[in-house]
Motif scaffolding. Structure first.
Motif, PDB file in Angstrom:
ATOM      1  N   ARG A 150      -4.685  13.770   1.441  1.00  0.00           N
ATOM      2  CA  ARG A 150      -3.478  12.948   1.415  1.00  0.00           C
ATOM      3  C   ARG A 150      -2.211  13.769   1.626  1.00  0.00           C
ATOM      4  O   ARG A 150      -1.161  13.437   1.072  1.00  0.00           O
ATOM      5  N   ALA A 151      -2.300  14.817   2.437  1.00  0.00           N
ATOM      6  CA  ALA A 151      -1.124  15.658   2.685  1.00  0.00           C
ATOM      7  C   ALA A 151       0.014  14.847   3.281  1.00  0.00           C
ATOM      8  O   ALA A 151       1.190  15.053   2.950  1.00  0.00           O
ATOM      9  N   GLY A 152      -0.319  13.895   4.165  1.00  0.00           N
ATOM     10  CA  GLY A 152       0.712  13.086   4.803  1.00  0.00           C
ATOM     11  C   GLY A 152       1.496  12.251   3.810  1.00  0.00           C
ATOM     12  O   GLY A 152       2.708  12.091   3.941  1.00  0.00           O
ATOM     13  N   ILE A 153       0.811  11.717   2.798  1.00  0.00           N
ATOM     14  CA  ILE A 153       1.483  10.903   1.794  1.00  0.00           C
ATOM     15  C   ILE A 153       2.476  11.751   1.016  1.00  0.00           C
ATOM     16  O   ILE A 153       3.617  11.336   0.765  1.00  0.00           O
ATOM     17  N   TYR A 154       2.052  12.958   0.636  1.00  0.00           N
ATOM     18  CA  TYR A 154       2.937  13.830  -0.133  1.00  0.00           C
ATOM     19  C   TYR A 154       4.155  14.240   0.691  1.00  0.00           C
ATOM     20  O   TYR A 154       5.278  14.292   0.178  1.00  0.00           O
ATOM     21  N   ALA A 155       3.946  14.536   1.981  1.00  0.00           N
ATOM     22  CA  ALA A 155       5.075  14.886   2.847  1.00  0.00           C
ATOM     23  C   ALA A 155       6.034  13.709   2.977  1.00  0.00           C
ATOM     24  O   ALA A 155       7.258  13.877   2.971  1.00  0.00           O
ATOM     25  N   ALA A 156       5.470  12.502   3.079  1.00  0.00           N
ATOM     26  CA  ALA A 156       6.308  11.304   3.203  1.00  0.00           C
ATOM     27  C   ALA A 156       7.131  11.080   1.942  1.00  0.00           C
ATOM     28  O   ALA A 156       8.309  10.696   2.017  1.00  0.00           O
ATOM     29  N   VAL A 157       6.533  11.312   0.781  1.00  0.00           N
ATOM     30  CA  VAL A 157       7.258  11.130  -0.481  1.00  0.00           C
ATOM     31  C   VAL A 157       8.418  12.116  -0.568  1.00  0.00           C
ATOM     32  O   VAL A 157       9.541  11.756  -0.944  1.00  0.00           O
ATOM     33  N   MET A 158       8.161  13.386  -0.219  1.00  0.00           N
ATOM     34  CA  MET A 158       9.226  14.386  -0.255  1.00  0.00           C
ATOM     35  C   MET A 158      10.369  14.001   0.686  1.00  0.00           C
ATOM     36  O   MET A 158      11.548  14.081   0.320  1.00  0.00           O
ATOM     37  N   THR A 159      10.012  13.573   1.891  1.00  0.00           N
ATOM     38  CA  THR A 159      11.032  13.210   2.871  1.00  0.00           C
ATOM     39  C   THR A 159      11.804  11.976   2.423  1.00  0.00           C
ATOM     40  O   THR A 159      13.040  11.921   2.531  1.00  0.00           O
ATOM     41  N   VAL A 188       5.845  26.187  -0.496  1.00  0.00           N
ATOM     42  CA  VAL A 188       4.988  25.847  -1.631  1.00  0.00           C
ATOM     43  C   VAL A 188       4.190  24.586  -1.310  1.00  0.00           C
ATOM     44  O   VAL A 188       3.040  24.437  -1.737  1.00  0.00           O
ATOM     45  N   PHE A 189       4.786  23.708  -0.521  1.00  0.00           N
ATOM     46  CA  PHE A 189       4.198  22.389  -0.279  1.00  0.00           C
ATOM     47  C   PHE A 189       2.730  22.419   0.172  1.00  0.00           C
ATOM     48  O   PHE A 189       1.930  21.589  -0.300  1.00  0.00           O
ATOM     49  N   PRO A 190       2.296  23.314   1.081  1.00  0.00           N
ATOM     50  CA  PRO A 190       0.889  23.275   1.506  1.00  0.00           C
ATOM     51  C   PRO A 190      -0.113  23.427   0.368  1.00  0.00           C
ATOM     52  O   PRO A 190      -1.285  23.041   0.516  1.00  0.00           O
ATOM     53  N   PHE A 191       0.313  24.014  -0.781  1.00  0.00           N
ATOM     54  CA  PHE A 191      -0.595  24.129  -1.927  1.00  0.00           C
ATOM     55  C   PHE A 191      -0.777  22.795  -2.653  1.00  0.00           C
ATOM     56  O   PHE A 191      -1.798  22.568  -3.303  1.00  0.00           O
ATOM     57  N   ILE A 192       0.217  21.911  -2.565  1.00  0.00           N
ATOM     58  CA  ILE A 192       0.232  20.685  -3.364  1.00  0.00           C
ATOM     59  C   ILE A 192      -0.940  19.751  -3.041  1.00  0.00           C
ATOM     60  O   ILE A 192      -1.595  19.233  -3.962  1.00  0.00           O
ATOM     61  N   PRO A 193      -1.244  19.473  -1.757  1.00  0.00           N
ATOM     62  CA  PRO A 193      -2.361  18.568  -1.473  1.00  0.00           C
ATOM     63  C   PRO A 193      -3.703  19.060  -2.023  1.00  0.00           C
ATOM     64  O   PRO A 193      -4.600  18.240  -2.262  1.00  0.00           O
ATOM     65  N   ASP A 194      -3.848  20.363  -2.235  1.00  0.00           N
ATOM     66  CA  ASP A 194      -5.094  20.865  -2.821  1.00  0.00           C
ATOM     67  C   ASP A 194      -5.214  20.460  -4.290  1.00  0.00           C
ATOM     68  O   ASP A 194      -6.319  20.227  -4.792  1.00  0.00           O
ATOM     69  N   VAL A 195      -4.073  20.385  -4.982  1.00  0.00           N
ATOM     70  CA  VAL A 195      -4.094  19.889  -6.359  1.00  0.00           C
ATOM     71  C   VAL A 195      -4.531  18.425  -6.359  1.00  0.00           C
ATOM     72  O   VAL A 195      -5.346  17.991  -7.175  1.00  0.00           O
ATOM     73  N   ASP A 196      -3.988  17.665  -5.409  1.00  0.00           N
ATOM     74  CA  ASP A 196      -4.395  16.263  -5.280  1.00  0.00           C
ATOM     75  C   ASP A 196      -5.866  16.153  -4.894  1.00  0.00           C
ATOM     76  O   ASP A 196      -6.562  15.231  -5.335  1.00  0.00           O
ATOM     77  N   ARG A 197      -6.335  17.086  -4.095  1.00  0.00           N
ATOM     78  CA  ARG A 197      -7.728  17.063  -3.623  1.00  0.00           C
ATOM     79  C   ARG A 197      -8.715  17.070  -4.785  1.00  0.00           C
ATOM     80  O   ARG A 197      -9.673  16.297  -4.798  1.00  0.00           O
ATOM     81  N   ILE A 198      -8.476  17.910  -5.776  1.00  0.00           N
ATOM     82  CA  ILE A 198      -9.409  17.969  -6.904  1.00  0.00           C
ATOM     83  C   ILE A 198      -9.236  16.753  -7.824  1.00  0.00           C
ATOM     84  O   ILE A 198     -10.128  16.415  -8.604  1.00  0.00           O
ATOM     85  N   LYS A 229       0.838  -1.213   0.000  1.00  0.00           N
ATOM     86  CA  LYS A 229       0.000   0.000   0.000  1.00  0.00           C
ATOM     87  C   LYS A 229       0.865   1.253   0.000  1.00  0.00           C
ATOM     88  O   LYS A 229       0.564   2.238  -0.686  1.00  0.00           O
ATOM     89  N   THR A 230       1.967   1.236   0.766  1.00  0.00           N
ATOM     90  CA  THR A 230       2.847   2.400   0.834  1.00  0.00           C
ATOM     91  C   THR A 230       3.446   2.711  -0.527  1.00  0.00           C
ATOM     92  O   THR A 230       3.448   3.866  -0.979  1.00  0.00           O
ATOM     93  N   VAL A 231       3.952   1.693  -1.200  1.00  0.00           N
ATOM     94  CA  VAL A 231       4.539   1.891  -2.524  1.00  0.00           C
ATOM     95  C   VAL A 231       3.495   2.389  -3.512  1.00  0.00           C
ATOM     96  O   VAL A 231       3.755   3.307  -4.311  1.00  0.00           O
ATOM     97  N   LYS A 232       2.294   1.800  -3.452  1.00  0.00           N
ATOM     98  CA  LYS A 232       1.214   2.226  -4.346  1.00  0.00           C
ATOM     99  C   LYS A 232       0.852   3.689  -4.103  1.00  0.00           C
ATOM    100  O   LYS A 232       0.680   4.469  -5.049  1.00  0.00           O
ATOM    101  N   ASP A 233       0.743   4.076  -2.830  1.00  0.00           N
ATOM    102  CA  ASP A 233       0.413   5.469  -2.494  1.00  0.00           C
ATOM    103  C   ASP A 233       1.506   6.412  -2.984  1.00  0.00           C
ATOM    104  O   ASP A 233       1.223   7.499  -3.509  1.00  0.00           O
ATOM    105  N   TYR A 234       2.769   6.019  -2.782  1.00  0.00           N
ATOM    106  CA  TYR A 234       3.873   6.866  -3.205  1.00  0.00           C
ATOM    107  C   TYR A 234       3.833   7.115  -4.713  1.00  0.00           C
ATOM    108  O   TYR A 234       3.956   8.253  -5.173  1.00  0.00           O
ATOM    109  N   PHE A 235       3.660   6.036  -5.473  1.00  0.00           N
ATOM    110  CA  PHE A 235       3.648   6.180  -6.927  1.00  0.00           C
ATOM    111  C   PHE A 235       2.452   6.995  -7.410  1.00  0.00           C
ATOM    112  O   PHE A 235       2.541   7.682  -8.428  1.00  0.00           O
ATOM    113  N   SER A 236       1.342   6.929  -6.684  1.00  0.00           N
ATOM    114  CA  SER A 236       0.148   7.663  -7.119  1.00  0.00           C
ATOM    115  C   SER A 236       0.358   9.169  -7.101  1.00  0.00           C
ATOM    116  O   SER A 236      -0.297   9.907  -7.843  1.00  0.00           O
ATOM    117  N   THR A 237       1.288   9.658  -6.269  1.00  0.00           N
ATOM    118  CA  THR A 237       1.516  11.102  -6.198  1.00  0.00           C
ATOM    119  C   THR A 237       2.116  11.650  -7.489  1.00  0.00           C
ATOM    120  O   THR A 237       1.987  12.838  -7.782  1.00  0.00           O
TER     121      THR A 237
END
Length: 507
Positions: free
Chosen positions: A382-391, A366-376, A235-243
């Motif tokens: 999924r803000a946590g997933i995006y933060a995890a991918v960046m880290t 800039v990062f706080p804007f990114i999850p809103d793009v994912d939202r639409i 699931k983690t790998v799938k979530d990461y790739f989805s970003t």
């Protein structure tokens, strides 16, 4: 009796600026360690007579272990409330406490003299895992301590300036010890760093708390799906790739990784460049130049205002162009054989550090804007997933610069046993070091600059995106979208509007 002694872990307190500083102090270690990795470890390991290729491999291999460990450790802390230790000490605080104790024991061991690179690799991996054990649960504490967005900002905002302070402290201490020509300067510095970082960790430990484990909260935690290790990894790998379906995020991540790796390349090679290319300068000069990172605090303050008035693309351009000019300045200072170059190098370094402050500030703002793009795109949160991918990717690439720099130095014939001494580096090797020092950061920063020029997510486009999300959330029809809004949303997401805002949220 015992419950009263540990009750503070679950006792909320008023969140003030002072409390925010108490929370943020751990980033003295976080920011300081990142700069030790990129700016100190490589030249320290080489100073023990170890080849540059193996010196670079220490951090390169170590960061791979760290990235994989960090990928799963967050989930371990999430479920640690089920254990007696987790309930007694806090599912987050237990690991902060344990990590602080282990750090105090292990960190000084890295700075002893050894001739086997495997020793440094093993200790380095241990330090990375210990630091991850501290930072991962610590980073969750703003969410644990309050649900108020403004108060979370007070907590998280303090990190930025404390991290910059940690960077300055690291190099100021090392410069001061190197200035004394003490043969044990690195070991003494490592002990001083240990004392400063451990005090900061334990102040944070005692200044923070966790969400009480009420029956309602435990029920909420228990309701989350329990996955096996295999299922969790899948699931983690799938979530990461989805970003990576998110066009704005792809560009944002590329800009982030290229610019930060370019910065790492600079930090890794600056000491070798200064020591070997400029004859007769003092041994503490490289660390004095790095200590000028304190100017980055000033540029961070200015960047906070410029972010609002001019947007991220302006900040990226300002930072990257300034860095490119400073890299030309360093190279010309060597090429022109300027006598007594110290003042010129200091001036160049001040401008570099001002630009570096902006470079580090911009991506995470800039990062706080990114999850809103994912939202639409997904209707998910999924803000946590995006933060995890960046880290994850930052940790994966964080030591690449040191590894590549070490390999390149070995290729040009650099000998760490003889050429770190002043006056013992042949002119041809000096030229090779200078070329590597120049080309590495410049190539990466130019690439980031090109991508930044095409980055469309800013205050104006985000406002359009946010308004469209609110319209759809309030029951608006996708058929009623305006042409202007449709164009903006498609540009930010990289997908046809018709495929956005699915009927059911994607989890």
């Amino acid at each position: 009796m015992m419950e009263k002694k540990t009750n503070w872990v679950y006792t909320p307190k008023e969140i003030t600026v002072k409390r925010g500083i108490g929370f943020g102090l751990t980033d003295l270690m976080g920011g300081g360690w990142n700069n030790i990795v990129s700016g100190v470890i490589f030249v320290f390991v080489m100073s023990q007579g170890i080849s540059p290729a193996l010196a670079g491999a220490v951090t390169g291999i170590g960061r791979i272990f760290d990235a994989l460990f960090s990928l799963f450790f967050g989930a371990i802390t999430d479920g640690f409330y089920r254990t007696k230790l987790g309930r007694k000490f806090g599912r987050r605080h237990f690991f902060i406490l344990l990590g602080g104790i282990l750090f105090m024991v292990v960190f000084p061991l890295f700075w002893v003299k050894a001739t086997n690179w495997i020793y440094y690799l093993i200790v380095y991996i241990a330090i990375e895992l210990i630091i991850a054990m501290i930072l991962i649960p610590w980073e969750t504490l703003p969410t644990e301590m309050t649900t108020d967005y403004r108060l979370r900002t007070v907590l998280s905002g303090s990190r930025m300036f404390i991290s910059a302070t940690g960077t300055a402290i690291v190099f100021l201490v090392l410069a001061a010890l190197k200035h004394t020509n003490n043969p044990n300067a690195y070991l003494i510095t490592g002990i001083i760093w240990t004392i400063i970082f451990v005090l900061a960790i334990f102040i944070s430990y005692r200044s923070t708390w966790e969400r009480p484990l009420t029956p309602e909260f435990i029920k909420e935690l228990e309701s989350r799906p329990k996955l096996s290790i295999t299922e969790f990894m899948s699931k983690t790998v799938k979530d990461y790739f989805s970003t990576f379906k998110n066009k704005s995020f792809r560009k944002h991540l590329a800009i982030y990784l290229l610019s930060f790796t370019g910065k790492d390349f600079y930090s890794t090679l600056l000491p070798t460049f200064i020591v070997c290319a400029f004859q007769g300068v003092s041994a503490d000069l490289p660390w004095t130049l790095q200590a000028l990172s304190i100017f980055g605090i000033l540029s961070t303050l200015a960047a906070a205002k410029l972010m609002i008035t001019h947007g991220p693309r302006f900040l990226y351009s300002l930072s990257y162009i300034t860095i490119l000019i400073t890299m030309i300045g360093y190279t010309l200072t060597w090429f022109l054989h300027i006598k007594n170059p110290i003042v010129i190098l200091i001036i160049i370094s001040v401008f570099y550090q001002l630009a570096r402050g902006i470079l580090e500030f911009t991506p995470w703002n800039v990062f706080p804007f990114i999850p809103d793009v994912d939202r639409i795109m997904t209707r998910g949160d999924r803000a946590g997933i995006y933060a995890a991918v960046m880290t994850f990717f930052r940790k994966s690439t964080g030591a690449v610069a040191s590894w590549i720099a070490g390999i390149l130095l070995a290729e040009i014939g650099f000998n760490s046993k003889t050429m770190l001494a002043f006056g013992s580096t042949p002119h041809g090797i000096q030229a090779g070091i200078t070329v590597i020092f120049f080309i590495g950061p410049v190539a990466l920063i130019v690439w980031a600059l090109i991508l930044a020029g095409k980055f469309k997510l800013n205050k104006q486009t985000h406002a359009v995106l946010k308004a469209e999300i609110e319209r759809l959330e309030n029951g608006g029809s996708k058929k009623d979208v305006t042409p202007e809004t449709k164009a903006v949303v498609e540009e930010l997401t990289g997908h046809p509007y018709e495929k956005l805002w699915p009927d059911e949220p994607e989890i």
